[in-house]
Each structure stands twice: as C-alpha cells, then as structure tokens.
Design a protein around this motif. Structure first.
Motif, PDB file in Angstrom:
ATOM      1  N   ILE A   1     -50.670-114.401  35.005  1.00 18.14           N
ATOM      2  CA  ILE A   1     -49.968-113.467  34.126  1.00 18.14           C
ATOM      3  C   ILE A   1     -50.340-112.027  34.474  1.00 18.14           C
ATOM      4  O   ILE A   1     -49.477-111.153  34.544  1.00 18.14           O
TER       5      ILE A   1
ATOM      6  N   THR B   1     -54.137-117.272  33.138  1.00 14.52           N
ATOM      7  CA  THR B   1     -54.247-115.871  32.711  1.00 14.52           C
ATOM      8  C   THR B   1     -54.244-114.938  33.917  1.00 14.52           C
ATOM      9  O   THR B   1     -53.676-113.850  33.858  1.00 14.52           O
TER      10      THR B   1
ATOM     11  N   SER C   1     -48.592-111.077  37.678  1.00 12.44           N
ATOM     12  CA  SER C   1     -47.168-110.843  37.455  1.00 12.44           C
ATOM     13  C   SER C   1     -46.923-109.449  36.891  1.00 12.44           C
ATOM     14  O   SER C   1     -45.991-108.758  37.303  1.00 12.44           O
ATOM     15  N   ARG C   2     -47.750-109.040  35.964  1.00 14.63           N
ATOM     16  CA  ARG C   2     -47.603-107.701  35.369  1.00 14.63           C
ATOM     17  C   ARG C   2     -47.840-106.584  36.386  1.00 14.63           C
ATOM     18  O   ARG C   2     -47.260-105.513  36.270  1.00 14.63           O
TER      19      ARG C   2
END
Length: 99
Positions: free
Chosen positions: A75, A72, A78-79
C-alpha cells in the motif's frame, strides 16, 4: 569484514524498506530476486507448510498472509508510485500468499 558473521538468512523486508526509502520521492521499480524465505528483520516468515493440512478445512489458512508487513508495504509503495517485481527461485517452501 564478515568472517565472524554467523547469521544465515534472508533480510528481504529491510532490503525492500531501504529501496523504498530511496525511491519514494520520485517513484520507480524494485526488482527482487530471492531464493530463500525471508527470515531476518521486518517481514520475517516461518515455514508453515504442513502436508497433514492439505485437503482439509485448515488448508485455506495457508492461502492467507502470515504477517501483515508485505500488504502494508504494498500500500505504501502504491501511494509513492513504486512497483515491486518479485522473482522467487526457492527449491523449498516459499510463502507466496504472504509475499
């Protein structure tokens, strides 16, 4: 300042979260140099290597992440356009599947 501190461990998860909080508005790169299994705070891992499991059907469980924290976190990074490079220098067990 730290002479009475008895906690011996690696707090990789909280350190990553702090770096992410600082970098997330602009993006960037976090470089991690670790010589121990993260054992304190968010993302703490426990050694799960068992020589008896090697070569059996249960061995595939060692290739799955032990905790969802790092997935998580990846992620979220990455955003926010934050990359994380990890250099792992442990002489003992390192749960690379989770990290």
């Amino acid at each position: 300042m730290f002479q009475d501190n008895v906690i011996v461990g690696s707090a990789m998860g909280p350190a990553l979260q702090a770096g992410f909080k600082l970098m997330s508005p602009i993006g960037g790169k976090i470089m991690v140099l670790s010589s121990a299994l993260p054992s304190v705070g968010a993302g703490a891992l426990k050694p799960r290597e068992d020589p008896k499991v090697l070569g059996t059907a249960k061995e595939s469980a060692l290739l799955q992440p032990a905790v969802p924290f790092y997935k998580t976190f990846a992620i979220e990074c990455s955003r926010a356009h934050v990359s994380v490079d990890m250099f792992l220098f442990s002489a003992g067990y390192t749960d690379v599947a989770s990290l």
